[in-house]
Design an enzyme around this catalytic site. Sequence first.
Site, PDB file in Angstrom:
ATOM      1  N   TRP A 102      75.965  52.392 117.224  1.00  0.00           N
ATOM      2  CA  TRP A 102      74.792  53.010 118.075  1.00  0.00           C
ATOM      3  C   TRP A 102      72.717  52.955 118.000  1.00  0.00           C
ATOM      4  O   TRP A 102      72.465  52.777 118.094  1.00  0.00           O
ATOM      5  CB  TRP A 102      75.714  54.175 118.445  1.00  0.00           C
ATOM      6  CG  TRP A 102      76.546  54.473 119.517  1.00  0.00           C
ATOM      7  CD1 TRP A 102      78.081  54.426 118.885  1.00  0.00           C
ATOM      8  CD2 TRP A 102      76.922  53.567 120.716  1.00  0.00           C
ATOM      9  NE1 TRP A 102      78.423  54.171 119.902  1.00  0.00           N
ATOM     10  CE2 TRP A 102      77.780  53.639 121.470  1.00  0.00           C
ATOM     11  CE3 TRP A 102      75.568  52.791 121.662  1.00  0.00           C
ATOM     12  CZ2 TRP A 102      78.354  53.134 122.664  1.00  0.00           C
ATOM     13  CZ3 TRP A 102      76.492  52.190 123.077  1.00  0.00           C
ATOM     14  CH2 TRP A 102      77.796  52.429 123.222  1.00  0.00           C
ATOM     15  N   ASP A 172      69.616  60.474 118.853  1.00  0.00           N
ATOM     16  CA  ASP A 172      70.895  60.106 119.786  1.00  0.00           C
ATOM     17  C   ASP A 172      71.759  61.109 118.931  1.00  0.00           C
ATOM     18  O   ASP A 172      72.308  61.000 118.318  1.00  0.00           O
ATOM     19  CB  ASP A 172      71.470  58.947 119.601  1.00  0.00           C
ATOM     20  CG  ASP A 172      72.379  58.990 120.566  1.00  0.00           C
ATOM     21  OD1 ASP A 172      73.012  59.546 120.918  1.00  0.00           O
ATOM     22  OD2 ASP A 172      72.954  57.662 120.665  1.00  0.00           O
ATOM     23  N   LYS A 196      81.465  63.232 126.656  1.00  0.00           N
ATOM     24  CA  LYS A 196      82.125  63.466 124.916  1.00  0.00           C
ATOM     25  C   LYS A 196      82.320  65.174 124.936  1.00  0.00           C
ATOM     26  O   LYS A 196      83.415  65.533 125.018  1.00  0.00           O
ATOM     27  CB  LYS A 196      81.080  63.143 123.870  1.00  0.00           C
ATOM     28  CG  LYS A 196      81.117  61.682 123.875  1.00  0.00           C
ATOM     29  CD  LYS A 196      80.276  61.098 123.663  1.00  0.00           C
ATOM     30  CE  LYS A 196      80.313  59.834 123.204  1.00  0.00           C
ATOM     31  NZ  LYS A 196      80.871  58.274 123.928  1.00  0.00           N
TER      32      LYS A 196
HETATM   33  C1  LIG Z   1      76.447  57.983 120.159  1.00  0.00           C
HETATM   34  C2  LIG Z   1      76.008  57.102 121.280  1.00  0.00           C
HETATM   35  N1  LIG Z   1      75.299  56.578 121.887  1.00  0.00           N
HETATM   36  C3  LIG Z   1      74.966  56.129 123.126  1.00  0.00           C
HETATM   37  C4  LIG Z   1      75.821  56.177 123.316  1.00  0.00           C
HETATM   38  C5  LIG Z   1      76.643  55.766 124.992  1.00  0.00           C
HETATM   39  O1  LIG Z   1      75.782  56.256 126.143  1.00  0.00           O
HETATM   40  P1  LIG Z   1      76.409  55.733 127.281  1.00  0.00           P
HETATM   41  O2  LIG Z   1      77.122  55.151 127.465  1.00  0.00           O
HETATM   42  O3  LIG Z   1      76.601  56.716 128.067  1.00  0.00           O
HETATM   43  O4  LIG Z   1      74.846  54.982 127.528  1.00  0.00           O
HETATM   44  C6  LIG Z   1      77.823  56.191 123.205  1.00  0.00           C
HETATM   45  C7  LIG Z   1      78.331  55.375 124.233  1.00  0.00           C
HETATM   46  O5  LIG Z   1      79.687  56.001 123.995  1.00  0.00           O
HETATM   47  C8  LIG Z   1      77.343  56.772 121.635  1.00  0.00           C
HETATM   48  O6  LIG Z   1      79.152  57.532 121.682  1.00  0.00           O
END
Ligand SMILES: Cc1ncc(COP(=O)(O)O)c(C=O)c1O
Length: 359
Positions: A102, A172, A196
């Site tokens: 991520w 994040d 989550k």
């Molecule tokens: C730590 C993290 N950041 C960002 C995201 C991306 O999220 P989204 O799919 O809601 O854009 C996720 C998705 O699992 C994630 O676990």
Amino acid sequence: MSRVYSFSAGPSAFPESVLKQAQAEMLEWRGSGMSVMEMSHRGKHFSMIAEELESDLRELLAIPTNYKVLFLQGGASAQFSLIPQNILNGKTKACYVNTGAWSEKAIQDAKGQCEVILSASSEASKFTHIPNVESWSIDTDAAYLHYTSNETIHGVEFQSIPDSKGLTLVSDMSSNILSRPVDVSKFGIIYAGTQKNMGPAGVTVVIVRDDLIGHAAKGTPPVFDYAQQVKNGSMLNTPATYNWYLVGLVLKWLKEQGGVAAIEQRNINKAAKLYDVIDQSTLYSNPVEKFVRSRMNVPFILNDEALDKPFLAASEANGLFELKGHRSVGGMRASIYNAMPDSGVDALCEFIKEFERTH
Ligand SMILES: Cc1ncc(COP(=O)(O)O)c(C=O)c1O
């Protein structure tokens, strides 16, 4: 009807009492005569839902008054681009820490807008540790320092807030927000998708300090400009009303559990039980350095890959679903967010031991 345990990484398990409450209120919300889905987002009933949503989140995270809270769309993924677009404010560089998949995505998207300084990376260890903060290279000309507080795929979690050496800190927190107390005042921005620890997919929470608002790059579309969204109470366009309502219910549930400090204790216990079972076995292993193992996402591999399929088939036969690891790393992953009850983790631990005994 028979419900199973979902260990999905997101969308993920919901508190069952919240699902029941949503079911009970589906046709008519508290004397309004209509479903939340049928209400105008500008009407008095939905305004109550929106106000409580924000005030409950502020209470749970003790968000200081000099921060605004936005409820947006586009997921955390949209924020990967919108953060630089909103807060570079004339600067040309931003620092990023790469601790997993991520972080990498955030870095990739930021590169479209600025020069990314890689302050630290654990790629060489296949993202199984967090580089010592003392060794991070921080460029004081950068607009901010970004890190991912919990790597959902690699199962690596920061156990404390890193020192950004005076740079605006951006995090994040998609996969560990509200799972442990956090000092919001240390951050410029905290952002997280809701799927989550806050309920359904479809809402992105952005907590942003006042001084960072109002500096979006020229040409930023209004719906992507924090200042415009703040001015309009996150309703510059029609918000995801039903999802706001569900997030609101999950926050009330969390308050009933005793809030973030209380849920943290449960999360510590749940994760410890699962890691203990993995560490004590010869069939399973988790490669992450013990001190930075995630309390939310527990990846593990079976030492014989040929057992992956039988493991998944048998787990489902035992009511334990969504244990397949992310396609990029393989193996298994158990996501045990706030809403995963102790009984789910206990059932998983028992199953893991039993499968080892019989294989
Ligand atoms: C730590 C993290 N950041 C960002 C995201 C991306 O999220 P989204 O799919 O809601 O854009 C996720 C998705 O699992 C994630 O676990």
